[in-house]
Motif scaffolding. Structure first.
Motif, PDB file in Angstrom:
ATOM      1  N   HIS A 152     -32.349  11.451 -20.543  1.00 12.70           N
ATOM      2  CA  HIS A 152     -33.257  11.510 -22.497  1.00 12.70           C
ATOM      3  C   HIS A 152     -32.125  11.237 -22.719  1.00 12.70           C
ATOM      4  CE1 HIS A 152     -31.040  15.614 -21.213  1.00 12.70           C
ATOM      5  NE2 HIS A 152     -30.949  15.135 -22.184  1.00 12.70           N
ATOM      6  N   VAL A 195     -20.575  18.825 -15.549  1.00 13.67           N
ATOM      7  CA  VAL A 195     -20.180  18.366 -14.298  1.00 13.67           C
ATOM      8  C   VAL A 195     -19.167  19.744 -14.163  1.00 13.67           C
ATOM      9  CG1 VAL A 195     -20.051  16.483 -14.886  1.00 13.67           C
ATOM     10  CG2 VAL A 195     -17.491  17.512 -15.155  1.00 13.67           C
ATOM     11  N   ASN A 231     -32.131  23.169 -24.918  1.00 11.27           N
ATOM     12  CA  ASN A 231     -30.819  23.108 -25.104  1.00 11.27           C
ATOM     13  C   ASN A 231     -30.390  23.305 -23.456  1.00 11.27           C
ATOM     14  OD1 ASN A 231     -29.242  22.667 -27.566  1.00 11.27           O
ATOM     15  ND2 ASN A 231     -31.335  24.420 -28.063  1.00 11.27           N
ATOM     16  N   SER A 252     -25.430  11.217 -24.244  1.00 11.34           N
ATOM     17  CA  SER A 252     -26.642  11.441 -24.525  1.00 11.34           C
ATOM     18  C   SER A 252     -27.213  12.462 -24.961  1.00 11.34           C
ATOM     19  CB  SER A 252     -27.174  10.044 -24.250  1.00 11.34           C
ATOM     20  OG  SER A 252     -27.334   9.560 -23.237  1.00 11.34           O
ATOM     21  N   GLY A 253     -26.675  13.324 -25.352  1.00 16.45           N
ATOM     22  CA  GLY A 253     -27.591  15.259 -25.543  1.00 16.45           C
ATOM     23  C   GLY A 253     -27.292  15.472 -27.002  1.00 16.45           C
ATOM     24  N   LEU A 274     -18.177  18.065 -20.346  1.00 19.49           N
ATOM     25  CA  LEU A 274     -18.874  17.702 -19.563  1.00 19.49           C
ATOM     26  C   LEU A 274     -17.989  18.608 -18.939  1.00 19.49           C
ATOM     27  CD1 LEU A 274     -18.008  13.940 -19.072  1.00 19.49           C
ATOM     28  CD2 LEU A 274     -20.241  14.919 -18.949  1.00 19.49           C
ATOM     29  N   GLY A 296     -19.280  22.041 -23.314  1.00 22.34           N
ATOM     30  CA  GLY A 296     -20.116  22.238 -22.658  1.00 22.34           C
ATOM     31  C   GLY A 296     -19.468  21.945 -20.988  1.00 22.34           C
ATOM     32  N   ARG A 317     -28.603  25.036 -22.062  1.00 25.54           N
ATOM     33  CA  ARG A 317     -28.377  26.756 -21.880  1.00 25.54           C
ATOM     34  C   ARG A 317     -30.287  27.055 -21.473  1.00 25.54           C
ATOM     35  NH1 ARG A 317     -29.714  31.248 -25.410  1.00 25.54           N
ATOM     36  NH2 ARG A 317     -28.091  32.678 -24.777  1.00 25.54           N
TER      37      ARG A 317
HETATM   38  N1  LIG Z   1     -19.888  25.553 -26.475  1.00 25.44           N
HETATM   39  C1  LIG Z   1     -21.449  26.533 -27.127  1.00 25.44           C
HETATM   40  O1  LIG Z   1     -21.840  26.510 -28.257  1.00 25.44           O
HETATM   41  C2  LIG Z   1     -22.463  25.168 -26.664  1.00 25.44           C
HETATM   42  C3  LIG Z   1     -23.728  24.959 -27.658  1.00 25.44           C
HETATM   43  C4  LIG Z   1     -24.088  23.828 -26.977  1.00 25.44           C
HETATM   44  C5  LIG Z   1     -24.578  23.236 -25.928  1.00 25.44           C
HETATM   45  N2  LIG Z   1     -23.567  23.496 -25.250  1.00 25.44           N
HETATM   46  C6  LIG Z   1     -23.571  22.576 -23.816  1.00 25.44           C
HETATM   47  O2  LIG Z   1     -23.142  21.518 -24.083  1.00 25.44           O
HETATM   48  C7  LIG Z   1     -23.022  20.525 -23.147  1.00 25.44           C
HETATM   49  C8  LIG Z   1     -24.166  19.563 -23.960  1.00 25.44           C
HETATM   50  O3  LIG Z   1     -25.013  20.370 -23.723  1.00 25.44           O
HETATM   51  P1  LIG Z   1     -26.599  19.311 -24.488  1.00 25.44           P
HETATM   52  O4  LIG Z   1     -27.971  20.199 -24.654  1.00 25.44           O
HETATM   53  O5  LIG Z   1     -26.252  18.210 -25.530  1.00 25.44           O
HETATM   54  O6  LIG Z   1     -26.565  18.781 -23.105  1.00 25.44           O
HETATM   55  P2  LIG Z   1     -27.934  17.234 -23.165  1.00 25.44           P
HETATM   56  O7  LIG Z   1     -29.059  17.278 -23.866  1.00 25.44           O
HETATM   57  O8  LIG Z   1     -28.762  18.233 -21.555  1.00 25.44           O
HETATM   58  O9  LIG Z   1     -27.464  16.486 -22.579  1.00 25.44           O
HETATM   59  C9  LIG Z   1     -26.849  15.626 -21.417  1.00 25.44           C
HETATM   60  C10 LIG Z   1     -26.048  14.826 -21.230  1.00 25.44           C
HETATM   61  O10 LIG Z   1     -25.274  14.435 -20.747  1.00 25.44           O
HETATM   62  C11 LIG Z   1     -24.972  12.722 -20.022  1.00 25.44           C
HETATM   63  N3  LIG Z   1     -24.835  13.950 -18.357  1.00 25.44           N
HETATM   64  C12 LIG Z   1     -25.978  15.042 -18.498  1.00 25.44           C
HETATM   65  N4  LIG Z   1     -25.344  15.758 -16.450  1.00 25.44           N
HETATM   66  C13 LIG Z   1     -23.846  14.618 -16.650  1.00 25.44           C
HETATM   67  C14 LIG Z   1     -23.085  14.414 -15.539  1.00 25.44           C
HETATM   68  N5  LIG Z   1     -22.926  14.903 -14.136  1.00 25.44           N
HETATM   69  N6  LIG Z   1     -21.801  13.916 -15.674  1.00 25.44           N
HETATM   70  C15 LIG Z   1     -21.803  13.275 -16.591  1.00 25.44           C
HETATM   71  N7  LIG Z   1     -22.475  12.485 -17.735  1.00 25.44           N
HETATM   72  C16 LIG Z   1     -23.794  13.646 -17.418  1.00 25.44           C
HETATM   73  C17 LIG Z   1     -25.928  12.263 -20.261  1.00 25.44           C
HETATM   74  O11 LIG Z   1     -26.040  11.462 -20.850  1.00 25.44           O
HETATM   75  P3  LIG Z   1     -25.665  10.237 -20.479  1.00 25.44           P
HETATM   76  O12 LIG Z   1     -27.200   9.525 -19.856  1.00 25.44           O
HETATM   77  O13 LIG Z   1     -25.414   9.294 -21.526  1.00 25.44           O
HETATM   78  O14 LIG Z   1     -24.436   9.785 -19.242  1.00 25.44           O
HETATM   79  C18 LIG Z   1     -27.130  13.610 -20.816  1.00 25.44           C
HETATM   80  O15 LIG Z   1     -28.373  12.702 -21.804  1.00 25.44           O
HETATM   81  C19 LIG Z   1     -23.971  21.800 -21.385  1.00 25.44           C
HETATM   82  O16 LIG Z   1     -23.361  22.392 -20.518  1.00 25.44           O
HETATM   83  C20 LIG Z   1     -24.250  22.552 -23.009  1.00 25.44           C
HETATM   84  O17 LIG Z   1     -24.318  23.844 -22.108  1.00 25.44           O
HETATM   85  C21 LIG Z   1     -22.690  24.539 -25.542  1.00 25.44           C
END
Ligand SMILES: NC(=O)c1ccc[n+]([C@@H]2O[C@H](COP(=O)([O-])OP(=O)(O)OC[C@H]3O[C@@H](n4cnc5c(N)ncnc54)[C@H](OP(=O)(O)O)[C@@H]3O)[C@@H](O)[C@H]2O)c1
Length: 342
Positions: A327, A261, A40, A169-170, A237, A258, A42
């Motif tokens: 990814h 950004v 993740n 797409s995460g 974001l 999340g 995190r």
């Molecule tokens: N609050 C909670 O409980 C919780 C739980 C899980 C995750 N989170 C947070 O949620 C966020 C996403 O987590 P994840 O594990 O799903 O992430 P991830 O698997 O790393 O996915 C990130 C995706 O977001 C897009 N992205 C990445 N950097 C970007 C940027 N600078 N600007 C725009 N789009 C961007 C990309 O998709 P594209 O290439 O399609 O644009 C990338 O594939 C993170 O910040 C994580 O810390 C929070």
């Protein structure tokens, strides 16, 4: 056992080491041979020292893993050796509202996590792997899937005919898309990549918006919803919260999840209050929600979307893949030799 530990913050401070196998599980604990671990965002922040710079080291990172029970404590009733299990993100948050103390029970910081051949879990900190999932697939559930479930089903209670916007797409976004579709909603998929938009459409997204081309993408969301705005938006974001608020309907909900950004966001308070929108913070979820999610996954035959499965030895490559943002879906490490569905 082999384990990966953070010795100093940064990718170079990660190393695979030989550690003594864990001792016998205590009365209400189980010893698990992990077969798969998923990464993740995190975990990557933890490796870099950005999640908690005060985290005590060395630390075995990662919150998510699935494997086979090899031994159980004397008082354990729900598991036997050989059972397939997946750990919970919060070992102690079983049900009810979140309390600060539960944050002390997270695997992968502050507690040692899953990037190791063996782990001791609390009996209540593990669940059976859904029957339709492999170890690799089950390893994607504890953080990303449960966060998405909490947002879409528990808090936003998405219903048929609604519109849900997901960003990127995460793991969290794609699970949110899958759960929203399962609830009968239509999905607008935001991404920086045309190719990923096409992929998401093939998986059921109704519309896609390229946020690199459409900086003020809330306008496009409104256009696609006949001026109404989306019912729910899953915000991963962070720094762009203002766009998210403007993209939802009157009384709509932004699930703040999340920080991709940025940790801070400036918002136009008037557009929030006039829209009477709700911003709801989400922090993964509890065991009870995890049980409900697993029932839905089994009943509906939902399959987690996996981008790449790496061998254990390529843990650094796996983290670099995550960092690249290229990814589509989850990144998984295979630790053992077993992967199949029962
Ligand atoms: N609050 C909670 O409980 C919780 C739980 C899980 C995750 N989170 C947070 O949620 C966020 C996403 O987590 P994840 O594990 O799903 O992430 P991830 O698997 O790393 O996915 C990130 C995706 O977001 C897009 N992205 C990445 N950097 C970007 C940027 N600078 N600007 C725009 N789009 C961007 C990309 O998709 P594209 O290439 O399609 O644009 C990338 O594939 C993170 O910040 C994580 O810390 C929070």
């Amino acid at each position: 056992m082999k384990a990966v530990r953070i010795h100093t913050f940064g990718l170079d401070g990660l190393a695979m080491v030989d550690l003594a196998d864990p001792k016998e599980p205590k009365d209400k604990e189980i010893l698990v041979r992990l077969q798969a671990v998923s990464l993740n965002y995190r975990d990557w922040l933890m490796v870099k020292g950005l999640y908690n710079p005060d985290q005590a080291l060395p630390l075995i990172p990662c919150s998510d893993g699935a494997g086979e029970v090899v031994a159980v404590g004397k008082a354990v009733q729900s598991f036997r050796p050989g059972d397939r299990v997946v750990g919970t993100f919060f070992q102690d948050w079983l049900a009810g509202p979140f309390e600060k103390k539960y944050a002390q029970s997270v695997l992968g910081g502050p507690l040692d996590g899953t990037l190791a051949e063996y782990i001791i879990l609390k009996e209540e900190g593990a669940l059976p792997v859904p029957k339709n999932l492999s170890f690799e697939e089950a390893a994607t559930l504890p953080c990303a899937a449960l966060t998405a479930w909490n947002g879409i089903v528990e808090e936003a209670t998405v219903s048929p005919g609604q519109t849900v916007v997901v960003q990127g797409s995460g793991g969290v976004s794609l699970f949110s898309m899958q759960f929203a579709l399962a609830c009968g909603a239509q999905v607008i998929f935001l991404s920086r990549s045309e190719e990923k938009i096409e992929k998401a459409k093939r998986l059921g997204a109704k519309e896609g918006i390229n946020i690199t081309k459409e900086k003020n993408w809330h306008r496009k969301v409104r256009e696609l919803t006949e001026g109404r705005g989306a019912d729910v938006l899953i915000d991963v974001l962070g720094g762009n919260l203002e766009e998210s608020i403007k993209a939802v309907k009157h009384g709509g909900m932004v699930c703040s999840i999340g920080i991709l950004v940025g940790l801070k966001a400036e918002i136009d308070v008037v557009s929030l209050l006039m829209r009477q929108a709700k911003i709801h913070g989400i922090y993964v979820g509890n065991r009870l929600m995890f049980e409900a999610m697993n029932r839905a996954i089994t009943t509906l035959g939902i399959k987690p979307l996996i981008d790449t499965v790496f061998p254990f030895s390529q843990y650094k490559e796996a983290f670099l893949r995550l960092e690249s943002g290229k990814h589509f879906g989850k990144i998984v490490l295979r630790l053992g030799g077993k992967s199949g569905v029962l």
